[in-house]
Design a protein around this motif. Structure first.
Motif, PDB file in Angstrom:
ATOM      1  N   PRO A  49      35.134  50.722  89.473  1.00  0.00           N
ATOM      2  CA  PRO A  49      33.832  50.101  89.202  1.00  0.00           C
ATOM      3  C   PRO A  49      34.005  48.914  88.258  1.00  0.00           C
ATOM      4  N   TYR A  93      33.245  38.766  87.535  1.00  0.00           N
ATOM      5  CA  TYR A  93      31.876  38.396  87.900  1.00  0.00           C
ATOM      6  C   TYR A  93      31.077  38.013  86.661  1.00  0.00           C
ATOM      7  N   LEU A 102      17.954  40.680  88.597  1.00  0.00           N
ATOM      8  CA  LEU A 102      19.230  40.421  87.950  1.00  0.00           C
ATOM      9  C   LEU A 102      20.201  39.952  89.023  1.00  0.00           C
ATOM     10  N   PHE A 104      24.240  38.420  90.165  1.00  0.00           N
ATOM     11  CA  PHE A 104      25.663  38.261  89.877  1.00  0.00           C
ATOM     12  C   PHE A 104      26.186  37.004  90.553  1.00  0.00           C
ATOM     13  N   GLY A 105      27.233  36.446  89.982  1.00  0.00           N
ATOM     14  CA  GLY A 105      27.973  35.412  90.676  1.00  0.00           C
ATOM     15  C   GLY A 105      28.790  36.043  91.790  1.00  0.00           C
ATOM     16  N   PRO A 106      29.359  35.221  92.673  1.00  0.00           N
ATOM     17  CA  PRO A 106      30.107  35.731  93.831  1.00  0.00           C
ATOM     18  C   PRO A 106      31.470  36.292  93.488  1.00  0.00           C
TER      19      PRO A 106
ATOM     20  N   VAL B  37      23.633  49.084  92.084  1.00  0.00           N
ATOM     21  CA  VAL B  37      24.314  47.862  92.517  1.00  0.00           C
ATOM     22  C   VAL B  37      25.075  48.162  93.805  1.00  0.00           C
ATOM     23  N   GLN B  39      27.831  47.071  96.775  1.00  0.00           N
ATOM     24  CA  GLN B  39      29.000  46.256  97.074  1.00  0.00           C
ATOM     25  C   GLN B  39      29.421  46.543  98.502  1.00  0.00           C
ATOM     26  N   LYS B  43      33.055  42.489  99.640  1.00  0.00           N
ATOM     27  CA  LYS B  43      32.091  41.517  99.105  1.00  0.00           C
ATOM     28  C   LYS B  43      31.845  41.715  97.619  1.00  0.00           C
ATOM     29  N   GLY B  44      30.916  40.930  97.077  1.00  0.00           N
ATOM     30  CA  GLY B  44      30.600  40.967  95.668  1.00  0.00           C
ATOM     31  C   GLY B  44      29.517  41.970  95.321  1.00  0.00           C
ATOM     32  N   LEU B  45      29.052  41.883  94.090  1.00  0.00           N
ATOM     33  CA  LEU B  45      28.070  42.814  93.545  1.00  0.00           C
ATOM     34  C   LEU B  45      26.652  42.301  93.780  1.00  0.00           C
ATOM     35  N   TRP B  47      22.598  43.344  92.932  1.00  0.00           N
ATOM     36  CA  TRP B  47      21.654  44.213  92.239  1.00  0.00           C
ATOM     37  C   TRP B  47      20.548  44.646  93.197  1.00  0.00           C
ATOM     38  N   TYR B  95      26.972  51.618  93.192  1.00  0.00           N
ATOM     39  CA  TYR B  95      27.229  51.958  91.804  1.00  0.00           C
ATOM     40  C   TYR B  95      25.916  52.112  91.053  1.00  0.00           C
ATOM     41  N   GLN B 112      31.218  55.863  88.889  1.00  0.00           N
ATOM     42  CA  GLN B 112      32.481  55.621  89.612  1.00  0.00           C
ATOM     43  C   GLN B 112      32.255  55.087  91.025  1.00  0.00           C
TER      44      GLN B 112
END
Lengths: 113, 120
Positions: A49, A93, A102, A104-106, B37, B39, B43-45, B47, B95, B112
């Motif tokens: 995580p 990130y 909220l 996040f960046g990529p 969150v 994912q 890929k990225g995160l 929200w 997450y 986790q």
């Protein structure tokens, strides 16, 4: 919504060298009332995580090595790893917590050269 | 010690319902927001939304509003993410994470992760 962008997408740095990651927000993530920048940096290693590194743009989380530092204000921010170690290989990130949603960046992938 | 422990991996079919959980300990559950969150593979995160267990105030990402439901049970210090009808595109790692304010503060502890795989 505040859109976060990061550059570069990835970078490879030799052990012991400096790594610099940039993050830009589509609008300011600071409030004039308290002059705080609502910007955090996270590190995500493969299969793990995310882990908080930096908040308020420049405050290091407890236990984070001092080779990690954050700077910037308003819309432009930087995460610097002063001397890259093998254990720093990860995706990094940025995230704004100024307003919802909220965002996040990529992400920026950091590898060893 | 603050801990967020998520439920195990799930394999489901499109159209099925699912609820995953995030059990917390080591702090006052009602005093912190719990966010979710997503994912997606490689890929990225992203929200998804957040809940304040103290009064059940909930905020969702506009792009996911109506697709999921976030809830919390103060009696067992656990937050939930629920789908009523899964899609293949819901395949992702999910997450949970804790923050003292939303907006207004960073996510300082993370679960986790729960891997959800949805087949079509």
């Amino acid at each position: 919504d505040i859109v976060m962008t990061q550059s570069p997408d990835s970078l490879a740095v030799s052990l012991g060298e400096r790594a610099t990651i940039n993050c830009k927000s589509s609008q300011s993530v600071s409030y004039s009332s308290n002059r705080k920048n609502y910007l955090a940096w996270y590190q995500q290693k493969s299969g793990q995580p995310p882990k908080l590194l930096i908040y308020w743009a420049s405050t290091r989380e407890s236990g984070v090595p001092d080779r990690f530092s954050g700077s910037g204000s308003g819309t432009d921010f930087t995460l610097t790893i002063s001397s890259l170690q093998a254990e720093d290989v990860a995706v990094y990130y940025c995230q704004q917590y100024h307003s919802t949603p909220l965002t996040f960046g990529p992400g920026t992938k950091v590898d060893i050269k | 010690e603050v801990q967020l422990v998520q439920s195990g991996a799930e394999v489901k079919k499109a159209g099925e319902s699912l609820r995953i959980s995030c059990k917390t300990s080591g702090y006052t559950f009602s005093s912190y927001w719990i966010g979710w969150v997503r994912q997606m593979p490689g890929k990225g995160l992203e929200w998804m939304g957040i809940i304040y267990p103290g009064d059940s105030d909930t905020k969702y990402s506009p792009s996911l509003q109506g697709q999921v439901t976030i809830s919390a049970d103060k009696s067992i210090s656990t937050a939930y993410l629920h789908w009523s009808s899964l899609k293949a595109s819901d395949t992702a790692m999910y997450y949970c994470a804790r923050t003292i304010a939303a907006p207004g503060s960073k996510f300082d502890s993370w679960g986790q992760g729960t891997l959800v795989t949805v087949s079509s």
